[in-house]
Design a protein around this motif. Structure first.
Motif, PDB file in Angstrom:
ATOM      1  N   TYR A 156      -4.606   6.877  13.486  1.00 18.40           N
ATOM      2  CA  TYR A 156      -5.434   7.308  12.349  1.00 18.40           C
ATOM      3  C   TYR A 156      -6.725   6.494  12.267  1.00 18.40           C
ATOM      4  N   PHE A 157      -7.769   7.190  11.864  1.00 21.80           N
ATOM      5  CA  PHE A 157      -9.053   6.635  11.445  1.00 21.80           C
ATOM      6  C   PHE A 157      -8.917   6.480   9.928  1.00 21.80           C
ATOM      7  N   SER A 158      -8.763   5.235   9.416  1.00 21.81           N
ATOM      8  CA  SER A 158      -8.220   5.089   8.055  1.00 21.81           C
ATOM      9  C   SER A 158      -8.926   4.015   7.243  1.00 21.81           C
ATOM     10  N   TYR A 159      -8.739   4.159   5.924  1.00 26.95           N
ATOM     11  CA  TYR A 159      -9.274   3.193   4.961  1.00 26.95           C
ATOM     12  C   TYR A 159      -8.181   2.888   3.934  1.00 26.95           C
ATOM     13  N   TYR A 160      -7.955   1.600   3.695  1.00 28.65           N
ATOM     14  CA  TYR A 160      -6.955   1.151   2.732  1.00 28.65           C
ATOM     15  C   TYR A 160      -7.655   0.379   1.615  1.00 28.65           C
ATOM     16  N   GLU A 161      -7.211   0.631   0.387  1.00 26.39           N
ATOM     17  CA  GLU A 161      -7.754  -0.101  -0.755  1.00 26.39           C
ATOM     18  C   GLU A 161      -6.596  -0.586  -1.619  1.00 26.39           C
ATOM     19  N   PRO A 162      -6.621  -1.866  -2.035  1.00 20.66           N
ATOM     20  CA  PRO A 162      -5.519  -2.378  -2.854  1.00 20.66           C
ATOM     21  C   PRO A 162      -5.519  -1.759  -4.257  1.00 20.66           C
ATOM     22  N   LEU A 163      -4.319  -1.629  -4.830  1.00 16.93           N
ATOM     23  CA  LEU A 163      -4.138  -1.177  -6.209  1.00 16.93           C
ATOM     24  C   LEU A 163      -3.621  -2.351  -7.027  1.00 16.93           C
ATOM     25  N   TYR A 164      -4.156  -2.518  -8.220  1.00 14.64           N
ATOM     26  CA  TYR A 164      -3.821  -3.685  -9.019  1.00 14.64           C
ATOM     27  C   TYR A 164      -3.101  -3.285 -10.308  1.00 14.64           C
ATOM     28  N   ALA A 165      -2.147  -4.139 -10.677  1.00 20.52           N
ATOM     29  CA  ALA A 165      -1.463  -3.973 -11.953  1.00 20.52           C
ATOM     30  C   ALA A 165      -2.315  -4.576 -13.066  1.00 20.52           C
ATOM     31  N   ALA A 166      -1.832  -4.457 -14.308  1.00 21.71           N
ATOM     32  CA  ALA A 166      -2.600  -4.947 -15.448  1.00 21.71           C
ATOM     33  C   ALA A 166      -2.820  -6.448 -15.397  1.00 21.71           C
ATOM     34  N   ASP A 167      -1.881  -7.204 -14.799  1.00 23.11           N
ATOM     35  CA  ASP A 167      -2.032  -8.660 -14.743  1.00 23.11           C
ATOM     36  C   ASP A 167      -2.875  -9.123 -13.566  1.00 23.11           C
ATOM     37  N   GLY A 168      -3.486  -8.179 -12.827  1.00 21.32           N
ATOM     38  CA  GLY A 168      -4.357  -8.542 -11.724  1.00 21.32           C
ATOM     39  C   GLY A 168      -3.666  -8.737 -10.399  1.00 21.32           C
ATOM     40  N   THR A 169      -2.357  -8.572 -10.341  1.00 18.71           N
ATOM     41  CA  THR A 169      -1.642  -8.709  -9.074  1.00 18.71           C
ATOM     42  C   THR A 169      -1.767  -7.421  -8.274  1.00 18.71           C
ATOM     43  N   CYS A 170      -1.765  -7.573  -6.955  1.00 15.79           N
ATOM     44  CA  CYS A 170      -1.852  -6.415  -6.069  1.00 15.79           C
ATOM     45  C   CYS A 170      -0.472  -5.770  -5.996  1.00 15.79           C
ATOM     46  N   ILE A 171      -0.363  -4.571  -6.587  1.00 12.60           N
ATOM     47  CA  ILE A 171       0.944  -3.919  -6.684  1.00 12.60           C
ATOM     48  C   ILE A 171       1.184  -2.925  -5.548  1.00 12.60           C
ATOM     49  N   GLY A 172       0.110  -2.506  -4.888  1.00 11.39           N
ATOM     50  CA  GLY A 172       0.276  -1.524  -3.825  1.00 11.39           C
ATOM     51  C   GLY A 172      -1.048  -1.217  -3.159  1.00 11.39           C
ATOM     52  N   MET A 173      -1.100  -0.112  -2.454  1.00 10.83           N
ATOM     53  CA  MET A 173      -2.303   0.263  -1.699  1.00 10.83           C
ATOM     54  C   MET A 173      -2.536   1.769  -1.780  1.00 10.83           C
ATOM     55  N   LEU A 174      -3.789   2.146  -1.587  1.00 14.99           N
ATOM     56  CA  LEU A 174      -4.165   3.555  -1.460  1.00 14.99           C
ATOM     57  C   LEU A 174      -4.711   3.756  -0.049  1.00 14.99           C
ATOM     58  N   PHE A 175      -4.158   4.715   0.681  1.00 12.12           N
ATOM     59  CA  PHE A 175      -4.554   5.004   2.066  1.00 12.12           C
ATOM     60  C   PHE A 175      -5.219   6.365   2.152  1.00 12.12           C
ATOM     61  N   LEU A 176      -6.344   6.437   2.855  1.00 10.96           N
ATOM     62  CA  LEU A 176      -6.981   7.702   3.203  1.00 10.96           C
ATOM     63  C   LEU A 176      -7.302   7.666   4.686  1.00 10.96           C
ATOM     64  N   GLY A 177      -6.979   8.732   5.394  1.00  6.23           N
ATOM     65  CA  GLY A 177      -7.233   8.714   6.820  1.00  6.23           C
ATOM     66  C   GLY A 177      -7.207  10.094   7.442  1.00  6.23           C
ATOM     67  N   LYS A 178      -7.828  10.160   8.603  1.00  5.08           N
ATOM     68  CA  LYS A 178      -7.795  11.354   9.438  1.00  5.08           C
ATOM     69  C   LYS A 178      -7.275  10.957  10.807  1.00  5.08           C
ATOM     70  N   PRO A 179      -6.504  11.828  11.458  1.00  2.00           N
ATOM     71  CA  PRO A 179      -6.098  11.511  12.830  1.00  2.00           C
ATOM     72  C   PRO A 179      -7.315  11.193  13.687  1.00  2.00           C
ATOM     73  N   SER A 180      -7.236  10.084  14.420  1.00  2.00           N
ATOM     74  CA  SER A 180      -8.378   9.648  15.230  1.00  2.00           C
ATOM     75  C   SER A 180      -8.833  10.735  16.192  1.00  2.00           C
ATOM     76  N   ALA A 181      -7.883  11.541  16.692  1.00  2.00           N
ATOM     77  CA  ALA A 181      -8.247  12.597  17.639  1.00  2.00           C
ATOM     78  C   ALA A 181      -9.224  13.585  17.008  1.00  2.00           C
ATOM     79  N   GLN A 182      -9.050  13.894  15.708  1.00  2.00           N
ATOM     80  CA  GLN A 182      -9.963  14.821  15.038  1.00  2.00           C
ATOM     81  C   GLN A 182     -11.358  14.227  14.914  1.00  2.00           C
TER      82      GLN A 182
END
Length: 426
Positions: A156-182
């Protein structure tokens, strides 16, 4: 016979003197242009993922108020946005995937909670993120772009961005991507016109050099500068009129290059669905308006508009109907803005309108006219007639950063949303 041989020798010498350097130069220019253009497309693809990621974040913040947090229920971890359970809620990401072809995943920690990615027909929920990604984004707390990330055996040709909870801790991630072949196929297909035009230019130049070597070299030099400007990202460079007005093949090449330039402008600057400027171009033009204000004091006004109850249109009649409605609304706005300024698709169903040379009272009058034009005629989709309205937030521009101006207009737009919709808040 000797005269012919002498003439032939001179002709061959002339060809060697003019054509060989020209051939080499054309090859160098084509290679250089292809490389720079491929690099530009890579950057544009990256920026597209980043912009779309921001759109997804804003969309979720708009639809589901509150912070991200996790709860344990029946031995399973549930990820929530405010009071809304995100587990098994694929509506937003599937809609974006359908419209853009970009895969989206929301992670809780390193585990996929919702995703558009499938393997063997099933969503790959519960699978883990790449260890490198976890280290860079989840643990490092920084967004990251990857040109080659393996997800369930697909690169994948991709971009990840962290997701934060109310206390400022990194609770997860958001991924967006396209197959590199495309992405690689898109770049490959986009490079073909440059290569073809380079070869065509070389052949035409070789033929015309026999009779018009001086003019030909001059024309090729002008096209060279034009191509170099395009590969450097200047898609508004004008090709010299001497080349455009030629009545031979070289003139055709020049005009084809302009058409290519226009196509690239649409690819880079225009939103495909609405045929409006995209957000990147809108931001660039808004910066120019701010700079013009600072230099000459020329007034301008900025509005953010949003289609009212657009989600209901998609939910009731389908996204194809929503696309038709959005395209028709955009066409009306574009017609309204002719001679008054410019309009860009800001994200989703939001539009950025900039009235150049207008003070607030004038712009407010324009916006009332626009609202009436949108209300007046329903949008037809098959047997369905949709009565559509929009809510706008309008503010007068100044020398501040564009982020502040847009934020002010956006706040006024949301004030209008919260107080009944179908209005202009000044």
């Amino acid at each position: 016979m000797k005269h012919k041989l002498k003439g032939s020798g001179f002709f061959r010498a002339l060809l060697k003197m003019n054509m060989l350097p020209l051939i080499l130069l054309t090859l160098v220019i084509t290679t250089f242009s292809a490389g720079r253009f491929a690099q530009s497309l890579n950057v544009e693809a990256k920026n597209g993922l980043v912009d779309l990621c921001h759109t997804v974040v804003v969309w979720y913040d708009t639809v589901y108020e509150g912070d991200y947090h996790a709860e344990e229920k029946d031995g399973s971890v549930c990820l929530l946005k405010g009071d809304h359970l995100l587990n098994d809620d694929f509506a937003i990401i599937d809609s974006i995937k359908e419209q853009t072809g970009v895969d989206i995943t929301i992670f809780y920690q390193d585990t996929r909670i919702v995703t558009t990615i499938r393997a063997n027909g099933e969503r790959v929920i519960g699978t883990k993120a790449n260890a490198t990604v976890v280290g860079d984004v989840l643990e490092g707390g920084q967004p990251h772009f990857y040109t080659s990330t393996m997800v369930e055996g697909v690169r994948y040709f991709s971009y990840y961005e962290p997701l934060y909870a109310a206390d400022g801790t990194c609770i997860g991630m958001l991924f967006l991507g396209k197959p590199s072949a495309q992405v690689e196929e898109l770049i490959h297909n986009s490079l073909i016109p440059i290569i073809v035009f380079g070869i065509l230019t070389m052949l035409i130049a070789c033929v015309v050099t026999i009779r018009f070597s001086g003019k030909l070299v001059t024309a090729i030099h002008k096209m060279e500068q034009f191509l170099i400007s395009i590969t450097k990202g200047d898609l508004h460079e004008a090709l010299d009129e001497d080349v455009v007005e030629r009545k031979d093949e070289l003139g055709d090449v020049g005009r084809n290059l302009i058409e290519m330039q226009k196509s690239l402008q649409k690819l880079v600057e225009q939103d495909i669905l609405t045929e409006l400027y995209n957000r990147r171009s809108g931001e660039k033009m808004l910066r120019q308006s701010c700079e013009h204000y600072r230099q000459s004091g020329t007034p301008f006004c900025v509005a953010i508009g949003d289609v009212d109850h657009f989600k209901n249109v998609n939910d009731t009649y389908g996204h194809e109907c929503g696309d038709v409605a959005l395209a028709e609304i955009s066409a009306r706005i574009k017609k309204h803005m002719q001679g008054r300024g410019y309009v860009a698709r800001w994200g989703g169903e939001e539009m950025l309108l900039v009235y150049d040379g207008a003070h607030l009272d004038t712009a407010a009058t324009y916006m009332q006219e626009l609202q009436e034009a949108i209300r007046r005629e329903p949008i037809e989709y098959g047997d369905v007639k949709l009565s559509v309205t929009m809510t706008f937030g309008l503010t007068e521009g100044n020398g501040e950063k564009i982020e502040h101006i847009v934020r002010d207009a956006d706040a006024k737009m949301y004030e209008g949303k919260n107080s009944g919709r179908d209005k202009v808040v000044v």
